[in-house]
Design an enzyme around this catalytic site. Sequence first.
Site, PDB file in Angstrom:
ATOM      1  N   TRP A  20      30.341 -10.095 -20.041  1.00 25.61           N
ATOM      2  CA  TRP A  20      29.299  -9.950 -19.035  1.00 25.61           C
ATOM      3  C   TRP A  20      27.949  -9.711 -19.696  1.00 25.61           C
ATOM      4  O   TRP A  20      27.880  -9.267 -20.838  1.00 25.61           O
ATOM      5  CB  TRP A  20      29.609  -8.770 -18.112  1.00 25.61           C
ATOM      6  CG  TRP A  20      30.955  -8.842 -17.470  1.00 25.61           C
ATOM      7  CD1 TRP A  20      32.020  -8.024 -17.727  1.00 25.61           C
ATOM      8  CD2 TRP A  20      31.403  -9.747 -16.449  1.00 25.61           C
ATOM      9  NE1 TRP A  20      33.081  -8.370 -16.929  1.00 25.61           N
ATOM     10  CE2 TRP A  20      32.732  -9.416 -16.143  1.00 25.61           C
ATOM     11  CE3 TRP A  20      30.801 -10.808 -15.759  1.00 25.61           C
ATOM     12  CZ2 TRP A  20      33.485 -10.114 -15.183  1.00 25.61           C
ATOM     13  CZ3 TRP A  20      31.542 -11.500 -14.810  1.00 25.61           C
ATOM     14  CH2 TRP A  20      32.859 -11.146 -14.529  1.00 25.61           C
TER      15      TRP A  20
ATOM     16  N   HIS B 100      27.981  -5.049 -17.364  1.00 23.86           N
ATOM     17  CA  HIS B 100      28.473  -3.920 -18.165  1.00 23.86           C
ATOM     18  C   HIS B 100      27.955  -2.576 -17.634  1.00 23.86           C
ATOM     19  O   HIS B 100      28.690  -1.591 -17.576  1.00 23.86           O
ATOM     20  CB  HIS B 100      28.087  -4.107 -19.630  1.00 23.86           C
ATOM     21  CG  HIS B 100      28.946  -5.119 -20.326  1.00 23.86           C
ATOM     22  ND1 HIS B 100      30.284  -4.915 -20.557  1.00 23.86           N
ATOM     23  CD2 HIS B 100      28.656  -6.348 -20.811  1.00 23.86           C
ATOM     24  CE1 HIS B 100      30.786  -5.972 -21.175  1.00 23.86           C
ATOM     25  NE2 HIS B 100      29.829  -6.858 -21.342  1.00 23.86           N
TER      26      HIS B 100
ATOM     27  N   ASP C 245      26.890  -4.755 -27.486  1.00 25.93           N
ATOM     28  CA  ASP C 245      26.147  -6.018 -27.586  1.00 25.93           C
ATOM     29  C   ASP C 245      24.873  -5.863 -28.411  1.00 25.93           C
ATOM     30  O   ASP C 245      24.417  -6.818 -29.028  1.00 25.93           O
ATOM     31  CB  ASP C 245      25.781  -6.532 -26.185  1.00 25.93           C
ATOM     32  CG  ASP C 245      26.911  -7.342 -25.563  1.00 25.93           C
ATOM     33  OD1 ASP C 245      27.771  -7.862 -26.305  1.00 25.93           O
ATOM     34  OD2 ASP C 245      26.930  -7.456 -24.313  1.00 25.93           O
TER      35      ASP C 245
ATOM     36  N   ARG D  29      26.015  -6.003 -32.049  1.00 27.56           N
ATOM     37  CA  ARG D  29      26.924  -7.122 -32.364  1.00 27.56           C
ATOM     38  C   ARG D  29      26.442  -7.969 -33.548  1.00 27.56           C
ATOM     39  O   ARG D  29      27.225  -8.343 -34.418  1.00 27.56           O
ATOM     40  CB  ARG D  29      27.081  -7.999 -31.127  1.00 27.56           C
ATOM     41  CG  ARG D  29      28.234  -8.978 -31.163  1.00 27.56           C
ATOM     42  CD  ARG D  29      28.565  -9.472 -29.767  1.00 27.56           C
ATOM     43  NE  ARG D  29      27.453 -10.189 -29.161  1.00 27.56           N
ATOM     44  CZ  ARG D  29      27.365 -11.521 -29.093  1.00 27.56           C
ATOM     45  NH1 ARG D  29      28.321 -12.261 -29.594  1.00 27.56           N
ATOM     46  NH2 ARG D  29      26.336 -12.092 -28.523  1.00 27.56           N
TER      47      ARG D  29
ATOM     48  N   HIS E 279      34.940  -9.072 -28.727  1.00 28.54           N
ATOM     49  CA  HIS E 279      34.487  -9.164 -27.333  1.00 28.54           C
ATOM     50  C   HIS E 279      35.314 -10.098 -26.464  1.00 28.54           C
ATOM     51  O   HIS E 279      35.066 -10.198 -25.262  1.00 28.54           O
ATOM     52  CB  HIS E 279      33.019  -9.607 -27.290  1.00 28.54           C
ATOM     53  CG  HIS E 279      32.065  -8.592 -27.857  1.00 28.54           C
ATOM     54  ND1 HIS E 279      31.234  -7.831 -27.075  1.00 28.54           N
ATOM     55  CD2 HIS E 279      31.834  -8.206 -29.135  1.00 28.54           C
ATOM     56  CE1 HIS E 279      30.517  -7.012 -27.839  1.00 28.54           C
ATOM     57  NE2 HIS E 279      30.867  -7.229 -29.108  1.00 28.54           N
TER      58      HIS E 279
ATOM     59  N   HIS F 155      32.572  -0.936 -23.003  1.00 28.91           N
ATOM     60  CA  HIS F 155      32.167  -2.344 -23.019  1.00 28.91           C
ATOM     61  C   HIS F 155      33.371  -3.305 -22.915  1.00 28.91           C
ATOM     62  O   HIS F 155      33.370  -4.234 -22.107  1.00 28.91           O
ATOM     63  CB  HIS F 155      31.385  -2.622 -24.301  1.00 28.91           C
ATOM     64  CG  HIS F 155      30.820  -4.002 -24.379  1.00 28.91           C
ATOM     65  ND1 HIS F 155      29.577  -4.330 -23.878  1.00 28.91           N
ATOM     66  CD2 HIS F 155      31.325  -5.150 -24.889  1.00 28.91           C
ATOM     67  CE1 HIS F 155      29.354  -5.619 -24.077  1.00 28.91           C
ATOM     68  NE2 HIS F 155      30.393  -6.146 -24.692  1.00 28.91           N
TER      69      HIS F 155
ATOM     70  N   ASP G 242      34.534  -6.642 -20.688  1.00 33.39           N
ATOM     71  CA  ASP G 242      34.700  -8.017 -21.181  1.00 33.39           C
ATOM     72  C   ASP G 242      36.083  -8.603 -20.888  1.00 33.39           C
ATOM     73  O   ASP G 242      36.202  -9.801 -20.602  1.00 33.39           O
ATOM     74  CB  ASP G 242      34.418  -8.079 -22.692  1.00 33.39           C
ATOM     75  CG  ASP G 242      32.932  -8.242 -23.009  1.00 33.39           C
ATOM     76  OD1 ASP G 242      32.153  -8.588 -22.096  1.00 33.39           O
ATOM     77  OD2 ASP G 242      32.557  -8.022 -24.182  1.00 33.39           O
TER      78      ASP G 242
ATOM     79  N   HIS H 226      36.049 -14.834 -21.132  1.00 30.87           N
ATOM     80  CA  HIS H 226      36.343 -14.054 -22.348  1.00 30.87           C
ATOM     81  C   HIS H 226      37.843 -14.052 -22.659  1.00 30.87           C
ATOM     82  O   HIS H 226      38.276 -13.429 -23.626  1.00 30.87           O
ATOM     83  CB  HIS H 226      35.821 -12.615 -22.219  1.00 30.87           C
ATOM     84  CG  HIS H 226      34.353 -12.490 -22.498  1.00 30.87           C
ATOM     85  ND1 HIS H 226      33.835 -11.698 -23.494  1.00 30.87           N
ATOM     86  CD2 HIS H 226      33.281 -13.101 -21.917  1.00 30.87           C
ATOM     87  CE1 HIS H 226      32.510 -11.805 -23.510  1.00 30.87           C
ATOM     88  NE2 HIS H 226      32.152 -12.649 -22.551  1.00 30.87           N
TER      89      HIS H 226
ATOM     90  N   HIS I 186      29.397 -20.245 -19.719  1.00 34.13           N
ATOM     91  CA  HIS I 186      29.679 -18.858 -20.072  1.00 34.13           C
ATOM     92  C   HIS I 186      28.571 -17.928 -19.555  1.00 34.13           C
ATOM     93  O   HIS I 186      28.837 -16.906 -18.935  1.00 34.13           O
ATOM     94  CB  HIS I 186      29.831 -18.710 -21.593  1.00 34.13           C
ATOM     95  CG  HIS I 186      30.345 -17.363 -21.988  1.00 34.13           C
ATOM     96  ND1 HIS I 186      31.670 -17.120 -22.235  1.00 34.13           N
ATOM     97  CD2 HIS I 186      29.716 -16.167 -22.099  1.00 34.13           C
ATOM     98  CE1 HIS I 186      31.830 -15.834 -22.505  1.00 34.13           C
ATOM     99  NE2 HIS I 186      30.649 -15.233 -22.438  1.00 34.13           N
TER     100      HIS I 186
ATOM    101  N   ASP J 212      28.594 -14.722 -17.130  1.00 29.00           N
ATOM    102  CA  ASP J 212      28.144 -13.428 -17.675  1.00 29.00           C
ATOM    103  C   ASP J 212      26.978 -12.853 -16.867  1.00 29.00           C
ATOM    104  O   ASP J 212      26.959 -11.647 -16.574  1.00 29.00           O
ATOM    105  CB  ASP J 212      27.652 -13.602 -19.122  1.00 29.00           C
ATOM    106  CG  ASP J 212      28.733 -13.342 -20.166  1.00 29.00           C
ATOM    107  OD1 ASP J 212      29.854 -12.972 -19.806  1.00 29.00           O
ATOM    108  OD2 ASP J 212      28.426 -13.538 -21.367  1.00 29.00           O
TER     109      ASP J 212
HETATM  110  N1  DCM Z   1      32.214 -15.628 -26.565  1.00 34.43           N
HETATM  111  C1  DCM Z   1      33.487 -15.827 -26.031  1.00 34.43           C
HETATM  112  N2  DCM Z   1      34.394 -16.591 -26.684  1.00 34.43           N
HETATM  113  C2  DCM Z   1      34.068 -17.185 -27.853  1.00 34.43           C
HETATM  114  C3  DCM Z   1      32.786 -17.015 -28.404  1.00 34.43           C
HETATM  115  C4  DCM Z   1      31.861 -16.228 -27.732  1.00 34.43           C
HETATM  116  O1  DCM Z   1      33.794 -15.272 -24.965  1.00 34.43           O
HETATM  117  N3  DCM Z   1      34.981 -17.909 -28.481  1.00 34.43           N
HETATM  118  C5  DCM Z   1      31.237 -14.814 -25.823  1.00 34.43           C
HETATM  119  C6  DCM Z   1      30.603 -13.648 -26.542  1.00 34.43           C
HETATM  120  C7  DCM Z   1      29.279 -13.540 -25.816  1.00 34.43           C
HETATM  121  C8  DCM Z   1      28.933 -14.976 -25.480  1.00 34.43           C
HETATM  122  O2  DCM Z   1      30.187 -15.673 -25.459  1.00 34.43           O
HETATM  123  O3  DCM Z   1      29.458 -12.837 -24.589  1.00 34.43           O
HETATM  124  C9  DCM Z   1      27.948 -15.664 -26.396  1.00 34.43           C
HETATM  125  O4  DCM Z   1      28.469 -15.607 -27.700  1.00 34.43           O
HETATM  126  P1  DCM Z   1      27.622 -16.086 -28.973  1.00 34.43           P
HETATM  127  O5  DCM Z   1      26.371 -15.245 -28.952  1.00 34.43           O
HETATM  128  O6  DCM Z   1      28.505 -15.783 -30.141  1.00 34.43           O
HETATM  129  O7  DCM Z   1      27.352 -17.528 -28.780  1.00 34.43           O
HETATM  130 ZN    ZN Z   2      30.747  -8.219 -24.971  1.00 35.84          ZN
HETATM  131 ZN    ZN Z   3      30.183 -13.162 -22.444  1.00 32.32          ZN
END
Ligand code: DCM
Ligand code: ZN
Ligand code: ZN
Length: 259
Positions: free
Chosen positions: A1, A6, A45, A48, A58, A115, A119, A125, A151, A155
């Site tokens: 999210w 969150h 986040d 991260r 996450h 968190h 997620d 996710h 995504h 989110d």
């Molecule tokens: N994310 C996910 N699955 C993945 C990669 C990333 O759920 N395989 C999620 C993490 C963050 C968002 O997507 O909430 C964006 O990730 P990023 O900043 O790594 O592109």
């Molecule tokens: Zn997260």
């Molecule tokens: Zn996300």
Amino acid sequence: WGDLGHRTVGYLAQHYFTDAASQLVQAILQPTDTFDISDGAVWPDKVRRRREYTAGWHFIDAEDTPPQYCSVDYSRDCPGRKGCVISAIINQTALLSDTSQDTTTRNEALKYLLHFLGDVHQPLHTEAIDRGGNQIKVCFDGSCRKNLNLHEVWDTEIPNKINGLKREPKVDEEKETAKNWADEMFQSGGKISICDFTASSTQDCALQYAKETNVYVYSYVLKDGVDGLEGQDLGGEYYDGAAPIVKAQILAAGQRLGA
Ligand code: DCM
Ligand code: ZN
Ligand code: ZN
Ligand code: DCM
Ligand code: DCM
């Protein structure tokens, strides 16, 4: 999210705390006027990118085949070295519960849990395809801005639209909106089933939540396949079907985190 989701999960969980739980969270989180439980919930986040080893915590990249067969398999989908949201919940629960850990470790463990319980309730996710939908380009309410993807719609765009919140709000406005949304759900959201974590392992409970969340990938999020979504504007009919799912999942996350 995104932050709104969150923060709402954090405020909502607070409604379900016993007095003992409130005192424990107070002692471990040490909230201030400017750093409350919702700031704790978004903290993972904020760190991260600085803490690369936490990036994989996450989500769980379920290698299933939407929209035909849904499944989350811990041994298949949670890489040992990189970890996933399930292993992160297991590890941070153990650290938080271990009173011999130092205060920083338990403070951070609490923030990670605030968190990750959020997620694990975001459908994308719990899905590997196209990096959890990050590579599926879509539009929302007439905007097809660069990098807008499926995504991010789940989110952030959908939670924001539910609450009439604009993009990139000021923190105070975002917190106020999250508080109001949490109050509203606490009053009229109904009761969600909670895993019996005294009888089951943290792994079984977290996995149960992830599997339930993953079902929405099939029943709604990707039901027409990736091709049916690419380039589409999801602010209309798709949003209308998605909003009740987002509400149900934020509510479930808040109640389960509180428990
Ligand atoms: N994310 C996910 N699955 C993945 C990669 C990333 O759920 N395989 C999620 C993490 C963050 C968002 O997507 O909430 C964006 O990730 P990023 O900043 O790594 O592109
Ligand atoms: Zn997260
Ligand atoms: Zn996300
Ligand atoms: N912070 C935190 N946990 C707290 C208090 C603060 O993670 N209990 C974070 C929020 C800020 C940073 O630490 O990013 C500095 O906070 P402060 O100025 O309150 O020391
Ligand atoms: N931080 C904090 N309390 C912690 C860990 C970190 O207040 N237990 C703050 C300090 C930084 C931010 O969070 O502002 C990110 O920390 P780091 O650089 O250690 O990832």
